[in-house]
Every structure is written in C-alpha cells, then in structure tokens.
Design a protein around this motif. Structure first.
Motif, PDB file in Angstrom:
ATOM      1  N   SER A 189       1.038  -1.500  -0.152  1.00 13.29           N
ATOM      2  CA  SER A 189       0.106  -0.006  -0.345  1.00 13.29           C
ATOM      3  C   SER A 189       0.820   2.081  -0.124  1.00 13.29           C
ATOM      4  CB  SER A 189      -1.101   0.057   1.062  1.00 13.29           C
ATOM      5  OG  SER A 189      -2.123   1.135   1.720  1.00 13.29           O
ATOM      6  N   LEU A 190       1.923   1.676   0.751  1.00 13.74           N
ATOM      7  CA  LEU A 190       2.853   2.975   0.616  1.00 13.74           C
ATOM      8  C   LEU A 190       3.832   2.765   0.331  1.00 13.74           C
ATOM      9  CD1 LEU A 190       4.006   4.907   2.335  1.00 13.74           C
ATOM     10  CD2 LEU A 190       5.451   3.389   3.293  1.00 13.74           C
ATOM     11  N   SER A 191       3.792   1.346  -0.944  1.00 15.78           N
ATOM     12  CA  SER A 191       5.359   1.407  -2.091  1.00 15.78           C
ATOM     13  C   SER A 191       4.334   1.771  -2.647  1.00 15.78           C
ATOM     14  CB  SER A 191       5.647  -0.174  -2.095  1.00 15.78           C
ATOM     15  OG  SER A 191       5.559  -0.390  -0.874  1.00 15.78           O
ATOM     16  N   THR A 192       3.410   1.788  -3.344  1.00 11.85           N
ATOM     17  CA  THR A 192       3.015   2.516  -4.582  1.00 11.85           C
ATOM     18  C   THR A 192       2.870   4.086  -3.965  1.00 11.85           C
ATOM     19  OG1 THR A 192       1.141   0.533  -4.170  1.00 11.85           O
ATOM     20  CG2 THR A 192       0.278   2.405  -6.130  1.00 11.85           C
ATOM     21  N   SER A 193       2.482   4.121  -3.576  1.00 15.80           N
ATOM     22  CA  SER A 193       2.819   5.924  -3.323  1.00 15.80           C
ATOM     23  C   SER A 193       4.077   6.026  -2.930  1.00 15.80           C
ATOM     24  CB  SER A 193       1.569   6.538  -1.965  1.00 15.80           C
ATOM     25  OG  SER A 193       0.303   6.386  -1.980  1.00 15.80           O
ATOM     26  N   LEU A 194       4.756   5.500  -2.801  1.00 15.46           N
ATOM     27  CA  LEU A 194       6.054   5.958  -2.763  1.00 15.46           C
ATOM     28  C   LEU A 194       6.434   5.703  -4.311  1.00 15.46           C
ATOM     29  CD1 LEU A 194       7.575   4.594   0.260  1.00 15.46           C
ATOM     30  CD2 LEU A 194       7.418   6.603   0.182  1.00 15.46           C
ATOM     31  N   ALA A 195       5.857   5.279  -5.224  1.00 15.03           N
ATOM     32  CA  ALA A 195       6.769   5.219  -5.701  1.00 15.03           C
ATOM     33  C   ALA A 195       6.551   6.405  -6.930  1.00 15.03           C
ATOM     34  CB  ALA A 195       6.420   3.099  -7.170  1.00 15.03           C
ATOM     35  N   ARG A 196       5.241   6.687  -6.522  1.00 17.38           N
ATOM     36  CA  ARG A 196       4.635   7.638  -7.315  1.00 17.38           C
ATOM     37  C   ARG A 196       5.494   8.792  -7.142  1.00 17.38           C
ATOM     38  NH1 ARG A 196      -1.070   9.598  -7.357  1.00 17.38           N
ATOM     39  NH2 ARG A 196      -0.697   9.996  -4.770  1.00 17.38           N
ATOM     40  N   ALA A 197       5.198   9.435  -5.827  1.00 16.07           N
ATOM     41  CA  ALA A 197       5.925  10.488  -5.666  1.00 16.07           C
ATOM     42  C   ALA A 197       7.813  10.578  -5.643  1.00 16.07           C
ATOM     43  CB  ALA A 197       6.364  10.301  -3.155  1.00 16.07           C
ATOM     44  N   VAL A 198       7.815   9.536  -5.914  1.00 18.13           N
ATOM     45  CA  VAL A 198       9.896   9.663  -6.736  1.00 18.13           C
ATOM     46  C   VAL A 198      10.004   9.907  -8.074  1.00 18.13           C
ATOM     47  CG1 VAL A 198      10.665   8.237  -4.180  1.00 18.13           C
ATOM     48  CG2 VAL A 198      10.149   6.899  -6.029  1.00 18.13           C
ATOM     49  N   ALA A 199       8.816   9.030  -8.775  1.00 18.52           N
ATOM     50  CA  ALA A 199       9.029   9.432  -9.999  1.00 18.52           C
ATOM     51  C   ALA A 199       9.028  10.377 -11.000  1.00 18.52           C
ATOM     52  CB  ALA A 199       7.604   8.845 -10.679  1.00 18.52           C
ATOM     53  N   PRO A 200       9.699  10.789 -12.342  1.00 17.66           N
ATOM     54  CA  PRO A 200      10.066   9.182 -12.891  1.00 17.66           C
ATOM     55  C   PRO A 200      11.691   8.970 -12.188  1.00 17.66           C
ATOM     56  CG  PRO A 200      10.693  11.795 -13.779  1.00 17.66           C
ATOM     57  CD  PRO A 200      10.457  11.802 -12.640  1.00 17.66           C
ATOM     58  N   THR A 201      12.771   9.590 -12.052  1.00 16.98           N
ATOM     59  CA  THR A 201      14.007   9.364 -11.649  1.00 16.98           C
ATOM     60  C   THR A 201      14.143   9.142 -10.466  1.00 16.98           C
ATOM     61  OG1 THR A 201      14.613  11.656 -10.989  1.00 16.98           O
ATOM     62  CG2 THR A 201      13.877  10.974 -13.583  1.00 16.98           C
TER      63      THR A 201
END
Length: 318
Positions: A121-133
C-alpha cells in the motif's frame, strides 16, 4: 532536502488497452480491480459488462451493462489501489500514507528504503512520489509476500520504480551496497529498534527516518535507540474523521410564530391559530412541506487508532 530536477516528463496512459488494470467503481465503498481482456466479461448486480466495450475508451468513462446500469472505469491510482488491494498484511491507509510522504520529504528523484513491503500500500504511493527518476527499494522477509508484491507492481505499472527483495532487515540489516544512498527510510517492523543502526548507515546526511508501530511500547524502545544518531525525534498519531454529505428531503412542520415578551405578555412561542371560514372553529395549522437540504454528518464507521509514526533526522557529523 531540495527536489531533484527531472530529465524526462512522467506520462500517464489516458485510454484503456487490452491487458490494462482498471478500477471498476460502483460507489465510494464498492470498487474492484479488473484486468481488461478483449474476450472478458464482468458480472455484478447491475448486469453484464463486456470488456471489449471498454477498450479504446478514456479512463473515467461511464460504461453500461446489458440492463442499462452503469459503472465507472478509473485508473489504478495509489489512492484507489490502497482501497482495493489484497490484504496480505495490515496496511497503511491514506491518512497515514500522506503524512509519511510529507514528513519523509519524498520528492521526484529520491531514493527510499522500505521494510517491510507487506501488501504494498505505501510502496505504491512512494513510487509515485519519487517518479520519474527516483527509486524505492522494498524489503520483506516473507518470500511469498514479496512475490505477490512484485506481481501487483507489474500490474499497476510501477515495477520500474520499485525493487522488491527478500531479506530479514531486523536480523541482517539493509544491504551494504545501499550505504549512504538513501534520502529516506521507512520501517514497519515488529522490533524496529533493531534496524535503526543499519538505517542510519544507509541514509545520506540530513536524511529522514520514519518508524510505524501500533504499540507505544515499541515507540519508546525505538526512540531510546534513535537518540544516539538522530535528532528532531517526534511521534504522531493521525486520526481521520470522515463525513457523509447528502441531499435530503426534510419535512418542515407548521409555522412557529415567536412572539416577543412585549407582544404576548411573556408567554412562550406558540403555533399560529387558524380560523375556519365555515364554522369559525379555532384549530392549529399543522400543515407541512418537504424541503431539500444538504446535510453533513460523521460516518457511522470511522477508523480509530492505526499506529504511531515516529520521525527522526540523521545527525550531521560536521
């Protein structure tokens, strides 16, 4: 911590294709993830929906069943995915997730370490926050959970932003190859204090750590260990109260005439008297009308305590 300048824009698919994952939205508390297949069918209480009718439609489209009933096809955003994912473990919800992303200072280009992965659940939000680099390195000691998380990240289209590894962080610590590379570290472990020394080695100078614990005793032990290498140690509990906003019909009773003391000799307000034209009989006017009003009231089911969030910043040696 300043945001990193991205060299390429992050783009999102706007139209549904064969093999895509969409969220089928019936109402705010009834949603489900569906993988689109050109020969697939969705059956629910509203009837039968053909996947072939969905392909080529923009996300957010209203589609109709054979009975003329409709649902919406939405993108699997982190907010919606948190509400529909398979619960392999207890998960973090939107209130805690938004607080974590803000206080960990996660921005595009960041490197974030997470343990454990759980349901993602948290991983998905973290991935969007750090995208794209940026990138998220997530660790879980349970091999099957890690494999399921990889499948979920592949379906939701964030597999290039998240690396999932099987590792016991409490016993082994984080991999040495990540030492000094992490901007932020998140711990969701039964004994987070055991992983704090390793997390300190992974963080860059001025990096931030967050530990999520359901019990205050875990918080106390973690804070004791944090004092050796960290500053600005703070613990929060996030409580969210939601409201239902609905338009309702309200019956308004007979008009109440409020006579002031000087008009009625100090008597209490009373209903207006109505005199019939036929027999001059005195009666009370009890007529009523329905009025449409918008009302807001607390939801009957509100989540209470979920856990404590402890944040700390790595102390600079210079």
């Amino acid at each position: 911590m300043l945001p990193t300048e991205s060299k390429k824009a992050l783009s999102f698919k706007r139209y549904i294709e064969d093999g895509d994952l969409v969220i089928v939205y019936e109402r705010h508390d009834v949603m489900k993830p569906v993988k689109v297949s050109k020969d697939g069918l969705l059956q629910n209480r509203f009837g039968v929906y053909k996947h072939s009718d969905w392909i080529g439609k923009p996300l957010g489209t209203k589609v109709f069943s054979n009975k003329g009933k409709f649902v919406y096809l939405l993108a699997p955003t982190p907010e919606l995915w948190t509400l529909v994912l398979s619960h392999r473990t207890q998960i973090l919800y939107i209130a805690d997730i938004s607080f974590v992303v803000m206080y960990l200072e996660v921005v595009p280009g960041c490197v974030v370490l997470e343990s454990g992965t759980g349901s993602g659940s948290l991983s998905t939000s973290l991935a969007r926050a750090v995208a794209p680099t940026g990138h998220v390195y997530s660790f879980d000691f349970h091999e099957q959970r890690a494999a399921c998380a990889r499948e979920d990240f592949e379906q939701t289209g964030i597999s290039s932003l998240v690396t999932v590894e099987v590792r016991d962080i409490q016993g082994q610590g984080f991999p040495d190859k990540l030492a000094g590379l992490a901007d932020s570290v998140f711990l969701d472990l039964p004994q987070p204090w055991l992983a704090v020394p390793s997390a300190a080695k992974m963080l860059k100078e001025d990096g931030v750590l967050c530990s999520f614990s359901p019990c205050i005793e875990q918080v106390q032990r973690t804070c004791e260990v944090l004092r050796s290498d960290f500053i600005e140690i703070r613990t929060f509990e996030v409580l969210l109260r939601t409201y239902d906003v609905k338009e309702m019909k309200v019956e308004t009773g007979a008009m109440i005439v409020e006579n002031h003391d000087e008009d009625n000799g100090g008597q209490r307000p009373s209903k207006r008297k109505h005199i019939s034209k036929d027999d001059n009989a005195v009666s009370l006017d009890n007529s009523s009308t329905a009025t449409s009003v918008v009302m807001a009231r607390p939801c009957s089911e509100t989540r209470g305590h979920t856990g404590y969030l402890t944040f700390a910043r790595l102390q600079c040696l210079s």
